[in-house]
Design a protein around this motif. Sequence first.
Motif, PDB file in Angstrom:
ATOM      1  N   VAL A 128       0.846  -1.201   0.000  1.00 52.18           N
ATOM      2  CA  VAL A 128       0.000   0.000   0.000  1.00 52.18           C
ATOM      3  C   VAL A 128       0.876   1.244   0.000  1.00 52.18           C
ATOM      4  N   ILE A 131       2.625   1.852  -3.245  1.00 55.92           N
ATOM      5  CA  ILE A 131       1.718   2.435  -4.235  1.00 55.92           C
ATOM      6  C   ILE A 131       1.630   3.946  -4.020  1.00 55.92           C
ATOM      7  N   LEU A 132       1.558   4.337  -2.738  1.00 54.70           N
ATOM      8  CA  LEU A 132       1.421   5.764  -2.454  1.00 54.70           C
ATOM      9  C   LEU A 132       2.661   6.557  -2.838  1.00 54.70           C
ATOM     10  N   ILE A 135       2.094   7.805  -6.347  1.00 54.84           N
ATOM     11  CA  ILE A 135       0.981   8.688  -6.718  1.00 54.84           C
ATOM     12  C   ILE A 135       1.548  10.037  -7.175  1.00 54.84           C
ATOM     13  N   PRO A 136       1.113  10.528  -8.328  1.00 59.81           N
ATOM     14  CA  PRO A 136       1.672  11.776  -8.866  1.00 59.81           C
ATOM     15  C   PRO A 136       1.483  12.949  -7.902  1.00 59.81           C
ATOM     16  N   ILE A 139      -1.639  15.083  -7.802  1.00 55.64           N
ATOM     17  CA  ILE A 139      -2.800  14.570  -7.065  1.00 55.64           C
ATOM     18  C   ILE A 139      -2.761  15.080  -5.626  1.00 55.64           C
ATOM     19  N   TYR A 142      -3.741  18.613  -5.736  1.00 53.91           N
ATOM     20  CA  TYR A 142      -5.176  18.777  -6.000  1.00 53.91           C
ATOM     21  C   TYR A 142      -5.998  18.519  -4.736  1.00 53.91           C
ATOM     22  N   ILE A 143      -5.609  17.493  -3.974  1.00 48.23           N
ATOM     23  CA  ILE A 143      -6.327  17.225  -2.728  1.00 48.23           C
ATOM     24  C   ILE A 143      -6.088  18.354  -1.728  1.00 48.23           C
ATOM     25  N   THR A 146      -8.326  21.217  -2.755  1.00 44.69           N
ATOM     26  CA  THR A 146      -9.775  21.069  -2.620  1.00 44.69           C
ATOM     27  C   THR A 146     -10.224  20.694  -1.215  1.00 44.69           C
ATOM     28  N   VAL A 172       2.530  14.818   3.759  1.00 41.94           N
ATOM     29  CA  VAL A 172       1.761  13.650   3.320  1.00 41.94           C
ATOM     30  C   VAL A 172       2.462  12.988   2.135  1.00 41.94           C
TER      31      VAL A 172
ATOM     32  N   LEU C  25      -3.996   7.968   4.171  1.00 48.17           N
ATOM     33  CA  LEU C  25      -3.742   7.724   2.771  1.00 48.17           C
ATOM     34  C   LEU C  25      -4.915   7.024   2.094  1.00 48.17           C
ATOM     35  N   LEU C  28      -7.421   9.657   1.352  1.00 45.68           N
ATOM     36  CA  LEU C  28      -7.072  10.466   0.179  1.00 45.68           C
ATOM     37  C   LEU C  28      -7.474   9.757  -1.104  1.00 45.68           C
ATOM     38  N   LEU C  29      -7.061   8.480  -1.196  1.00 43.19           N
ATOM     39  CA  LEU C  29      -7.340   7.740  -2.423  1.00 43.19           C
ATOM     40  C   LEU C  29      -8.834   7.619  -2.661  1.00 43.19           C
ATOM     41  N   TYR C  31     -11.154   9.466  -1.564  1.00 37.27           N
ATOM     42  CA  TYR C  31     -11.705  10.784  -1.879  1.00 37.27           C
ATOM     43  C   TYR C  31     -11.582  11.065  -3.378  1.00 37.27           C
ATOM     44  N   VAL C  32     -10.362  10.883  -3.891  1.00 38.64           N
ATOM     45  CA  VAL C  32     -10.130  11.172  -5.307  1.00 38.64           C
ATOM     46  C   VAL C  32     -11.002  10.280  -6.181  1.00 38.64           C
ATOM     47  N   LEU C  35     -14.965  11.105  -5.820  1.00 42.05           N
ATOM     48  CA  LEU C  35     -15.392  12.314  -6.541  1.00 42.05           C
ATOM     49  C   LEU C  35     -15.243  12.140  -8.047  1.00 42.05           C
ATOM     50  N   ARG C 259     -13.915  22.261 -11.281  1.00 38.86           N
ATOM     51  CA  ARG C 259     -13.974  21.170 -10.318  1.00 38.86           C
ATOM     52  C   ARG C 259     -14.264  19.834 -11.000  1.00 38.86           C
ATOM     53  N   ALA C 262     -11.236  18.734 -12.999  1.00 38.43           N
ATOM     54  CA  ALA C 262     -10.152  18.385 -12.084  1.00 38.43           C
ATOM     55  C   ALA C 262     -10.446  17.057 -11.394  1.00 38.43           C
ATOM     56  N   ASP C 263     -11.673  16.903 -10.916  1.00 35.14           N
ATOM     57  CA  ASP C 263     -12.042  15.654 -10.245  1.00 35.14           C
ATOM     58  C   ASP C 263     -11.872  14.468 -11.183  1.00 35.14           C
ATOM     59  N   ALA C 266      -8.129  13.856 -12.126  1.00 36.44           N
ATOM     60  CA  ALA C 266      -7.380  13.277 -11.010  1.00 36.44           C
ATOM     61  C   ALA C 266      -7.723  11.803 -10.843  1.00 36.44           C
ATOM     62  N   LEU C 269      -5.973   9.802 -13.462  1.00 39.06           N
ATOM     63  CA  LEU C 269      -4.539   9.690 -13.136  1.00 39.06           C
ATOM     64  C   LEU C 269      -4.299   8.634 -12.068  1.00 39.06           C
ATOM     65  N   VAL C 270      -5.084   8.725 -10.991  1.00 44.63           N
ATOM     66  CA  VAL C 270      -4.892   7.778  -9.891  1.00 44.63           C
ATOM     67  C   VAL C 270      -5.188   6.357 -10.355  1.00 44.63           C
ATOM     68  N   LEU C 274      -2.745   3.206 -10.279  1.00 39.10           N
ATOM     69  CA  LEU C 274      -3.036   1.950  -9.589  1.00 39.10           C
ATOM     70  C   LEU C 274      -2.902   0.767 -10.545  1.00 39.10           C
TER      71      LEU C 274
END
Lengths: 307, 260, 294
Positions: A128, A131-132, A135-136, A139, A142-143, A146, A172, C25, C28-29, C31-32, C35, C259, C262-263, C266, C269-270, C274
Amino acid sequence: METNLRASERLVRKSRKLSLKNPERNGKIVVYTAAFLTVVATLAVTVFLAQRGLQSFYMSDINPLEFFTSTNWNPSGDNPTYGALIFIFGSLAVTLASAVIVAPLGIGAAIFMTEIAPSWGKKVLQPVIEILVGIPSVIYGYIGLTVLVPFIREQVGGSGYSLMAGIVVVSVMILPTVTTLSADALNRLPNGLRSSSYALGATRWQTIRRVLLPAAIPGLLTAVILGMARAIGEALAIQMVIGNTELLPGSLLDPTATMTTIITLNMGHTTFGSAENNVLWTLGLILLAISYLLVMAVRFLGARRKI
Amino acid sequence: MVTVALPETIETAFDVQGLNIFYGAKQAINDIDLSIKKHEITALIGPSGCGKSTFLRSINRMNDDVPGFRAEGLIQYDDINLLTDNIDTVALRKEIGMVFQNPNPFPKSIAKNITQPLKEHGIRSKRKLTEQVETNLRRVGLWDEVRDRLDTSAYSLSGGQQQRLCIARALCIHPEVLLLDEPASALDPIATAKIEDLLLHLKDHYTIILVTHNLQQAARVADSTAFFYQGEVVEHTDTEQFFSNPKEKRSEDYISGRFG
Amino acid sequence: MNRKLTDKLATLIFTLFAAVIVLVLAALLSYVLYLGIQQVSWDFLTSKSSNFRAGGGIQDQLFNSFYILLWTMIFTIPLGLAGGIYMAEYAEDNKLTAIIRVCIETLASLPSIVLGMFGLLVFVNTFDIGYSVLSGALTLTIFNMPIMIRTCENAIRSVSPQQKEAGLALGYTHWRTITTVLLPSAFPSILTGIILSCGLVFGEAAALLYSAGMTTPNLDFGNWNPFAETSPLNIMRPAETLSVHVWKVNSEGIIPDIRDVADGGAAVLVTANLIFNISARLLGSWIHRKLTSK
């Protein structure tokens, strides 16, 4: 059959064929070239950045002392000034603060992964977290933009765009890096250390504190330094949340800027060769110099680890 | 099958004289003389670190890449000294095959473990390759055990089978000499017996040098036995004589288990 | 304090740390992804972006990301392999090797924005390639090369030395031992490394701002002539990638539906990241199993 030949005819190397189809030699040429290219790339980066970065001082007549110590940044005024201390301070503040936050957390989590729940740590946490690491950074930015910025604005105060937001986002971001590298450092310790300490009746915490941590210190420091390298070089994630004002922050809640964010923002709309553009290259050169320093620090620690 | 007809007069495969081997400042082999006969099994015995493996690996120059390695003296093979600089190690190793302590088949199918070295040495014909797989697996007594699963991974074999596969792999490129570095030390007694049996069959066609820890093994298979101790050859003689009536006090001590 | 109690307390704290990290973490994931899922549709993935109107998609950016990734890998894989072979098999323990190692480490720890500046200076300006797929790919090659070299070096080094001995003892030359024995055995780890680095390259943005650029010409997906101005395959055209787009929309976008884009961007991308990550692991261990057992 060639077995009728004497050994001197079978086993002595014939004179080197000069043919182009000598895979042994061609292969060697290819791999040596690739290795050499890394040196060329590094030299090129260094030379080009140094050449452009130093122009601020000998072509645009910026006083180096002023550049490094003044907070007076006003490149577009009638009497332009180029004090870059704000950006240098911003970068260092973000980097050091995030290192201070992340070091205990990351090392603590690494201890959990390697000493407290090794099987679970290896099967679940390690993948896990790895993987993190990948993460680009946009991202994370962006988090931050927002979630974190509005949160700070509503719950803590200010506009939300702040040094604090930058520090949190970078923390983070580098947390997974520091955690995996710390876990690697702890995993490298010989198992004998653990068993001999437990055999002496030490509790797990005593073993960790008196035996494992001291032995792993060079590796753990390396982990934190590599985290800092990532922090000081990060551009976009910070740029998205730090506010980008060219002012020294009075508090954690004030917006400010870093070397990377000013490069990101201004590289596109300054003229190549102008003083305002040259100082960006100088900041790039400083970042390069810091990279070298951190690499040297890591190598120094690596050499100590072998002892 | 190549049984090589070299002039009958030459009975000696290797004539070692005044051999010294160093790792940096440490001397591993100290001025040894040794004569190894053709088409015999010569066992090299002695305690760990006595230099027997070092000697074995200097015959096919496997130690060349070890940092600090240096060999001086003579290992006469036919009409050349194997220690000279201009030896083509690739041709040499093709002629002098080696089998290691731990079975090390390639992580490929059983058949490919035989065909890959053959292809590497220029054999392309499909028919010839398939034929060679069978010939060489038969030679090590593996054919009947694996004929139905030639395409499965070599790692699906037992340790003993893997080791016999490695011997077949060494044989397929027609060496003259086989160097075996404790080939059975990682195997159980039944697998060991099979390997020993195999060696006794092979010695008609190959010169075999066997490094072993196991004295009984040397006694069972070797024609002559050389006892290495601290970098020197204490005694080299007919195996039966060595074990029943050793000349040297140190040999006697070693055989009777007083050290090592 | 009693030492048993201290021990319990310490265990609790470390467990808490690990839990906090995982929770943060994971939050975060999710959330992205949560959304983003609401924005991502086939239409979003296959329509062009807009600079000022709502309802734009990410088709060109997505294509650019993969296209630049492709070229980067075409450059990096051979370089990384060759460099890794050098480090694992040819490098002697001397000054030269130490220098090369310092260079690799420095390149690896170089801030990507600095690499982007270098790309701008050398590829875009000095070589006069301009903002382009090629400049971006070359810049990312420098970014990715040290990672690939290390991956390949470690993969080759982790092959059992007994395998190498087997090859050499069979009369293979050093080079043939490398190509027929070491590389095939190292292949699963090398492949895993390549896919993982694809994930990193795919997500990289800072190095591309001033090398591949922040715009894309109006691509004509019917024109596959690589020399045409508007052909997607043209490597001399500017190419804004998906991660650059996500950054740009967020930090200087003027479209009304910032928004939403962007949502969605993102989340894509994620998800891509993965997929790279998980497939790397699964594929690597699958091939490894295939090679070493049945």
